[in-house]
Design an enzyme around this catalytic site. Structure first.
Site, PDB file in Angstrom:
ATOM      1  N   ASP A  56     -22.785  30.047  16.147  1.00  0.00           N
ATOM      2  CA  ASP A  56     -23.519  31.403  15.818  1.00  0.00           C
ATOM      3  C   ASP A  56     -24.594  31.888  14.687  1.00  0.00           C
ATOM      4  O   ASP A  56     -23.928  32.465  13.957  1.00  0.00           O
ATOM      5  CB  ASP A  56     -22.325  32.691  15.804  1.00  0.00           C
ATOM      6  CG  ASP A  56     -21.089  32.656  16.724  1.00  0.00           C
ATOM      7  OD1 ASP A  56     -21.531  32.654  18.142  1.00  0.00           O
ATOM      8  OD2 ASP A  56     -20.006  32.578  16.735  1.00  0.00           O
ATOM      9  N   GLU A 267     -25.079  40.660  23.685  1.00  0.00           N
ATOM     10  CA  GLU A 267     -24.436  40.652  21.761  1.00  0.00           C
ATOM     11  C   GLU A 267     -25.333  40.315  21.231  1.00  0.00           C
ATOM     12  O   GLU A 267     -26.533  39.480  21.734  1.00  0.00           O
ATOM     13  CB  GLU A 267     -23.069  40.047  22.480  1.00  0.00           C
ATOM     14  CG  GLU A 267     -23.929  38.197  22.938  1.00  0.00           C
ATOM     15  CD  GLU A 267     -22.542  37.492  22.795  1.00  0.00           C
ATOM     16  OE1 GLU A 267     -21.038  37.240  22.777  1.00  0.00           O
ATOM     17  OE2 GLU A 267     -22.339  35.707  23.768  1.00  0.00           O
TER      18      GLU A 267
END
Length: 367
Positions: A56, A267
């Protein structure tokens, strides 16, 4: 391609939903060995570091010209995989930095640990960072002590920390994947949201519903669940307005539907601006694409434009896009080092645009 991916997504979903295990923060510190050497394969890029597992990546270039990357720190916890993502039980953040892409990458000391966040319960997921007036701000989604994801802020005078957490989460915050964008006029906006384990679908009524659907509320023919945006207050610590929905449409101006798995938001929002145009980029989740839409306002609406990155090795990916020395770069992750969806590694690759501002699709390789 889409048919193959849909079958793959279904298989993964079945695996994730097959088991469930309770979790407590007290027993989550399980020692992990260093990642193994990178596997052979025709990958677009190689892991930036191999000392720890990272995922991420939120990449920024601050005033000193160095690239700073704020990733998740994946660890082995012994928690069984489930649909809520409880096996992603990360507990701290470590910042990466480098003077140039391809140069030496520095792994800095712990920037923030969950034990130093007063309101936190468990699971420190994908963070982002911002800079204003000599201070750095680290935004992170963490489940509170009742198991609800909230967004927290921590501050530091150094881009690598240590960061000091605010005593409470941001008022009115929920879900995951905060991404902060600074516009040309100096205003800062925070984008957030993620469905399934990210709990965004549980806020469909405006308040948290623990029994909310794990998908797009079982309505694939209805407009897809919307990511959120809010302008940040001047001190960067709270929302300056109530969060708003972000509308993503097709080229005809119609909202993307929940059943449009190749294009709808799942997301990992990230926003950047190029030649006066706002690019809203995100992950489609179960079909594993990174895609983008464009608009003329940070609030949208945004029109879907295409794919940034084909599916990576692993469950899905989460990314950021930034410019350094005149070149745009895509930061993302896959599972080259471990082969396990919860133990990931950060990568970077050049990103190219055509004469119309369209992003050229990348193939991550390795599959």
């Amino acid at each position: 391609m889409s048919g193959r991916l849909s079958k793959f997504g279904s298989a993964i979903i079945g695996l994730l939903l097959a088991s469930c295990q309770s979790y407590s923060a007290e027993n989550s510190q399980i020692a992990q060995a260093a990642p193994p050497p990178a596997a052979e394969g025709n990958y677009l890029a190689q892991p930036l570091i191999s000392e720890i597992y990272t995922a991420d990546p939120s990449a920024h270039v601050w005033n000193d010209g160095r690239i700073y990357i704020y990733p998740s720190h994946d660890i082995e916890t012994g928690v069984a995989e489930d649909g809520a993502g409880n096996h992603f039980a990360m507990r701290d953040y470590r910042v990466l930095s480098m003077y140039k892409v391809g140069g030496k990458v520095t792994l800095h000391d712990v920037a923030l640990d969950i034990k130093d966040v007063p309101w936190a319960g468990r699971q420190m997921w994908a963070p982002d960072a911002a800079y204003k007036d000599g201070s750095y701000y680290l935004y992170s989604p963490v489940k509170d002590k009742s198991g609800i994801f909230r967004l927290g802020v921590a501050t530091s005078k150094s881009p690598t920390g240590p960061f000091k957490a605010q005593p409470q989460p941001m008022k009115g915050s929920y879900s995951i994947d905060p991404a902060v964008f600074r516009d040309d006029d100096g205003a800062h906006y925070i984008y957030f949201g993620g469905i399934w384990g990210g709990q965004l679908q549980k806020w469909a009524t405006g308040s948290y519903d623990p029994n909310g659907s794990e998908s797009d509320l079982g309505q694939p023919g209805a407009p897809a669940i919307a990511p959120k945006i809010a302008r940040l207050r001047g001190d960067m610590l709270e929302f300056d307005e109530a969060p708003r929905d972000i509308l993503i449409t097709d080229e005809a101006g119609k909202p993307l539907l929940g059943g449009d798995l190749d294009r709808r938001f799942f997301e990992g929002a990230w926003v950047f601006k190029r030649d006066g145009l706002y690019y809203f980029t995100y992950s489609t989740g179960e079909t594993h694409y990174l895609v983008y839409a464009t608009g003329t306002s940070p609030y949208g609406p945004f029109t879907y434009r295409g794919t940034i990155l084909e599916p990576v090795e692993g469950w899905t990916t989460h990314h950021s896009i930034t410019q350094h020395d005149g070149q745009w770069y895509l930061f993302y992750h896959d599972t080259q080092l471990s082969g396990k969806t919860h133990l990931r590694n950060v990568k970077v690759a050049p990103l190219e645009f055509d004469e119309n501002g369209q992003i050229r699709t990348l193939d991550p390789g390795g599959k």
